[in-house]
Design a protein around this motif. Structure first.
Motif, PDB file in Angstrom:
ATOM      1  N   TYR A   1      32.123  32.317  31.905  1.00 17.89           N
ATOM      2  CA  TYR A   1      32.888  33.527  32.192  1.00 17.89           C
ATOM      3  C   TYR A   1      33.682  33.361  33.489  1.00 17.89           C
ATOM      4  CZ  TYR A   1      34.011  38.428  32.987  1.00 17.89           C
ATOM      5  OH  TYR A   1      34.695  39.611  33.213  1.00 17.89           O
ATOM      6  N   ASN A   2      33.040  32.823  34.517  1.00 18.74           N
ATOM      7  CA  ASN A   2      33.718  32.641  35.800  1.00 18.74           C
ATOM      8  C   ASN A   2      34.874  31.655  35.696  1.00 18.74           C
ATOM      9  OD1 ASN A   2      32.242  34.484  37.220  1.00 18.74           O
ATOM     10  ND2 ASN A   2      31.018  33.013  38.346  1.00 18.74           N
ATOM     11  N   LYS A   3      34.711  30.649  34.861  1.00 16.32           N
ATOM     12  CA  LYS A   3      35.784  29.663  34.686  1.00 16.32           C
ATOM     13  C   LYS A   3      37.021  30.310  34.074  1.00 16.32           C
ATOM     14  CE  LYS A   3      36.357  24.890  33.163  1.00 16.32           C
ATOM     15  NZ  LYS A   3      35.721  23.737  32.479  1.00 16.32           N
ATOM     16  N   LYS A   4      36.797  31.192  33.108  1.00 18.15           N
ATOM     17  CA  LYS A   4      37.914  31.852  32.435  1.00 18.15           C
ATOM     18  C   LYS A   4      38.500  32.991  33.257  1.00 18.15           C
ATOM     19  CE  LYS A   4      36.330  30.740  27.760  1.00 18.15           C
ATOM     20  NZ  LYS A   4      35.858  31.266  26.455  1.00 18.15           N
TER      21      LYS A   4
ATOM     22  N   ARG B   1      39.231  35.953  41.950  1.00 15.23           N
ATOM     23  CA  ARG B   1      39.704  35.572  43.283  1.00 15.23           C
ATOM     24  C   ARG B   1      40.743  36.560  43.793  1.00 15.23           C
ATOM     25  NH1 ARG B   1      37.489  30.885  44.617  1.00 15.23           N
ATOM     26  NH2 ARG B   1      37.013  29.365  42.984  1.00 15.23           N
ATOM     27  N   GLU B   2      41.634  36.959  42.910  1.00 18.56           N
ATOM     28  CA  GLU B   2      42.676  37.910  43.298  1.00 18.56           C
ATOM     29  C   GLU B   2      42.069  39.249  43.719  1.00 18.56           C
ATOM     30  OE1 GLU B   2      46.534  40.227  41.334  1.00 18.56           O
ATOM     31  OE2 GLU B   2      45.367  38.819  40.134  1.00 18.56           O
ATOM     32  N   LEU B   3      41.107  39.725  42.946  1.00 13.71           N
ATOM     33  CA  LEU B   3      40.487  41.013  43.242  1.00 13.71           C
ATOM     34  C   LEU B   3      39.672  40.957  44.537  1.00 13.71           C
ATOM     35  CD1 LEU B   3      39.685  43.936  42.467  1.00 13.71           C
ATOM     36  CD2 LEU B   3      37.778  42.940  41.176  1.00 13.71           C
ATOM     37  N   PHE B   4      38.763  39.994  44.633  1.00 10.81           N
ATOM     38  CA  PHE B   4      37.837  39.956  45.759  1.00 10.81           C
ATOM     39  C   PHE B   4      38.483  39.471  47.057  1.00 10.81           C
ATOM     40  CE2 PHE B   4      34.472  39.522  42.292  1.00 10.81           C
ATOM     41  CZ  PHE B   4      34.182  40.879  42.332  1.00 10.81           C
ATOM     42  N   ARG B   5      39.718  38.994  46.975  1.00 16.59           N
ATOM     43  CA  ARG B   5      40.463  38.649  48.179  1.00 16.59           C
ATOM     44  C   ARG B   5      40.656  39.881  49.069  1.00 16.59           C
ATOM     45  NH1 ARG B   5      44.972  36.533  45.877  1.00 16.59           N
ATOM     46  NH2 ARG B   5      43.875  34.575  45.518  1.00 16.59           N
ATOM     47  N   SER B   6      40.639  41.055  48.445  1.00 13.56           N
ATOM     48  CA  SER B   6      40.856  42.305  49.184  1.00 13.56           C
ATOM     49  C   SER B   6      39.595  42.815  49.876  1.00 13.56           C
ATOM     50  CB  SER B   6      41.378  43.393  48.231  1.00 13.56           C
ATOM     51  OG  SER B   6      42.592  43.001  47.630  1.00 13.56           O
TER      52      SER B   6
ATOM     53  N   ASN C   1      29.060  36.621  41.190  1.00 10.09           N
ATOM     54  CA  ASN C   1      30.223  36.894  42.035  1.00 10.09           C
ATOM     55  C   ASN C   1      30.153  36.248  43.415  1.00 10.09           C
ATOM     56  OD1 ASN C   1      31.504  38.630  40.109  1.00 10.09           O
ATOM     57  ND2 ASN C   1      30.076  40.258  40.689  1.00 10.09           N
ATOM     58  N   PHE C   2      29.028  35.658  43.767  1.00 13.51           N
ATOM     59  CA  PHE C   2      28.820  35.177  45.139  1.00 13.51           C
ATOM     60  C   PHE C   2      29.902  34.204  45.604  1.00 13.51           C
ATOM     61  CE2 PHE C   2      23.907  35.853  45.008  1.00 13.51           C
ATOM     62  CZ  PHE C   2      24.118  37.216  45.034  1.00 13.51           C
ATOM     63  N   GLU C   3      30.311  33.307  44.730  1.00 14.53           N
ATOM     64  CA  GLU C   3      31.279  32.276  45.140  1.00 14.53           C
ATOM     65  C   GLU C   3      32.631  32.865  45.522  1.00 14.53           C
ATOM     66  OE1 GLU C   3      33.216  29.915  41.827  1.00 14.53           O
ATOM     67  OE2 GLU C   3      31.445  30.673  40.746  1.00 14.53           O
ATOM     68  N   PHE C   4      32.889  34.106  45.114  1.00 14.35           N
ATOM     69  CA  PHE C   4      34.178  34.731  45.385  1.00 14.35           C
ATOM     70  C   PHE C   4      34.158  35.633  46.618  1.00 14.35           C
ATOM     71  CE2 PHE C   4      33.729  34.071  40.784  1.00 14.35           C
ATOM     72  CZ  PHE C   4      34.799  33.227  40.553  1.00 14.35           C
ATOM     73  N   TYR C   5      32.987  35.807  47.225  1.00  8.13           N
ATOM     74  CA  TYR C   5      32.869  36.688  48.377  1.00  8.13           C
ATOM     75  C   TYR C   5      33.317  35.979  49.647  1.00  8.13           C
ATOM     76  CZ  TYR C   5      30.098  39.970  45.546  1.00  8.13           C
ATOM     77  OH  TYR C   5      29.680  40.867  44.600  1.00  8.13           O
ATOM     78  N   PRO C   6      33.867  36.724  50.613  1.00  8.86           N
ATOM     79  CA  PRO C   6      34.336  36.105  51.861  1.00  8.86           C
ATOM     80  C   PRO C   6      33.185  35.573  52.711  1.00  8.86           C
ATOM     81  CG  PRO C   6      34.508  38.502  51.975  1.00  8.86           C
ATOM     82  CD  PRO C   6      34.156  38.170  50.565  1.00  8.86           C
ATOM     83  N   ALA C   7      33.475  34.527  53.457  1.00  8.46           N
ATOM     84  CA  ALA C   7      32.455  33.905  54.313  1.00  8.46           C
ATOM     85  C   ALA C   7      31.955  34.889  55.366  1.00  8.46           C
ATOM     86  CB  ALA C   7      33.037  32.673  54.989  1.00  8.46           C
TER      87      ALA C   7
ATOM     88  N   PHE D   1      35.537  46.718  40.830  1.00  2.00           N
ATOM     89  CA  PHE D   1      35.007  46.665  39.465  1.00  2.00           C
ATOM     90  C   PHE D   1      35.791  45.714  38.570  1.00  2.00           C
ATOM     91  CE2 PHE D   1      37.996  50.145  39.906  1.00  2.00           C
ATOM     92  CZ  PHE D   1      38.879  49.947  38.845  1.00  2.00           C
ATOM     93  N   ILE D   2      35.071  45.084  37.655  1.00  2.64           N
ATOM     94  CA  ILE D   2      35.621  44.344  36.515  1.00  2.64           C
ATOM     95  C   ILE D   2      34.732  44.708  35.341  1.00  2.64           C
ATOM     96  CG2 ILE D   2      36.146  42.102  35.489  1.00  2.64           C
ATOM     97  CD1 ILE D   2      36.339  40.915  38.265  1.00  2.64           C
ATOM     98  N   GLU D   3      35.296  45.378  34.360  1.00  3.62           N
ATOM     99  CA  GLU D   3      34.485  45.875  33.242  1.00  3.62           C
ATOM    100  C   GLU D   3      35.226  45.692  31.917  1.00  3.62           C
ATOM    101  OE1 GLU D   3      31.425  47.078  33.418  1.00  3.62           O
ATOM    102  OE2 GLU D   3      31.241  47.148  35.598  1.00  3.62           O
ATOM    103  N   HIS D   4      34.472  45.304  30.884  1.00  3.48           N
ATOM    104  CA  HIS D   4      35.090  45.314  29.554  1.00  3.48           C
ATOM    105  C   HIS D   4      35.027  46.739  29.014  1.00  3.48           C
ATOM    106  CE1 HIS D   4      31.291  45.569  27.292  1.00  3.48           C
ATOM    107  NE2 HIS D   4      30.792  44.671  28.120  1.00  3.48           N
ATOM    108  N   VAL D   5      36.014  47.108  28.214  1.00  2.00           N
ATOM    109  CA  VAL D   5      36.137  48.487  27.739  1.00  2.00           C
ATOM    110  C   VAL D   5      36.528  48.501  26.260  1.00  2.00           C
ATOM    111  CG1 VAL D   5      36.761  49.410  30.012  1.00  2.00           C
ATOM    112  CG2 VAL D   5      38.571  48.583  28.476  1.00  2.00           C
TER     113      VAL D   5
END
Length: 242
Positions: A46-49, A55-60, A83-89, A171-175
């Motif tokens: 899932y993270n690969k796709k 990255r775009e979302l969690f950059r904020s 989600n850990f890999e996408f969080y800021p240091a 949030f990231i959710e399927h709907v």
């Protein structure tokens, strides 16, 4: 809902009757031990796709660190730590999940992501986070979780409660799909089976309506088609500011 859809939902419910009975007599619980292993395995795919969108979302996230200390994130339904890999240091993460069997997978992901620190892991549901102090976190993150909570409205209310003024709910959710599509048809027909496969996951929710009505001061929300199987292809992505 059309007559053919009602018919096929009825058929699938009949086929799922053994699963309904298993749950009714309390024999479904062992699956909650297996489910974390399954989720951990699909996380990488899932993270690969979805990595560009994540990255775009969690950059904020860093924009909401306004008090000078480490950015504090509370993740609802953290699972195995996808989600850990996408969080800021340097950020501090409070991990919550109603399923305690995720903890061993969570600890492995914490060890892999040394750029963040895990404040604690708390077993609780998104609808009742009473053990978390009000106005104590900079951001709340919720990905692929609102599909399975008992009450989206209560979960969002709790998210707003624990956020500091000016904090944000990510949030990231399927709907549910557009009613004119075949995806919409099959989402409803396959839902009885998917509920057990996904440990309470519902693919027919209009989650964006709850986020829009949750009382946030500002909302950045967009609908996207994720590169996934049709039943969970429609997604919403964004963040809402308290």
């Amino acid at each position: 809902m059309s007559l053919p859809m009602r018919f096929w939902i009825f058929v699938v419910n009949l086929l799922c009757l053994p699963l309904h009975l298993i749950k009714a007599v309390g024999l479904y619980e062992p699956y909650k031990r297996i489910f974390p292993m399954y989720v951990n395995r699909i996380t990488m795919g899932y993270n690969k796709k979805m990595q560009d969108k994540k990255r775009e979302l969690f950059r904020s996230l860093s924009e909401f660190n306004k008090h000078g200390g480490p950015l504090t994130i509370l993740e609802i339904g953290c699972g195995s730590g996808a989600n850990f890999e996408f969080y800021p240091a340097g950020c501090k993460v409070i991990c919550t999940d109603p399923n305690p069997h995720f903890q061993k997978y969570l600890e492995k992901n914490i060890a892999k992501n040394e750029h963040i620190s895990c404040d604690r892991f708390v077993v609780l549901s998104g609808e009742d986070m009473g053990s978390v102090e009000g106005e104590s976190v900079d951001a709340v993150v919720c990905t692929l979780v609102l599909c399975s909570v008992t009450s989206i409205a209560l979960t969002l209310r709790e998210a707003r409660r624990v956020l500091r003024p000016g904090g944000a709910f990510f949030f990231i959710e399927h709907v549910v799909a557009d009613p004119s599509t075949w995806s919409y048809f099959f989402q409803h027909v396959l839902q009885p089976f998917w509920y057990y496969f996904g440990d309470g996951c519902e693919v027919t929710r209009e989650t964006w309506k709850y986020v829009e009505a949750a009382g946030f001061s500002d909302l950045k929300l967009r609908h996207v088609e994720a590169p996934l199987i049709f039943i969970i292809k429609p997604h919403i992505i964004g963040y809402a500011v308290k």
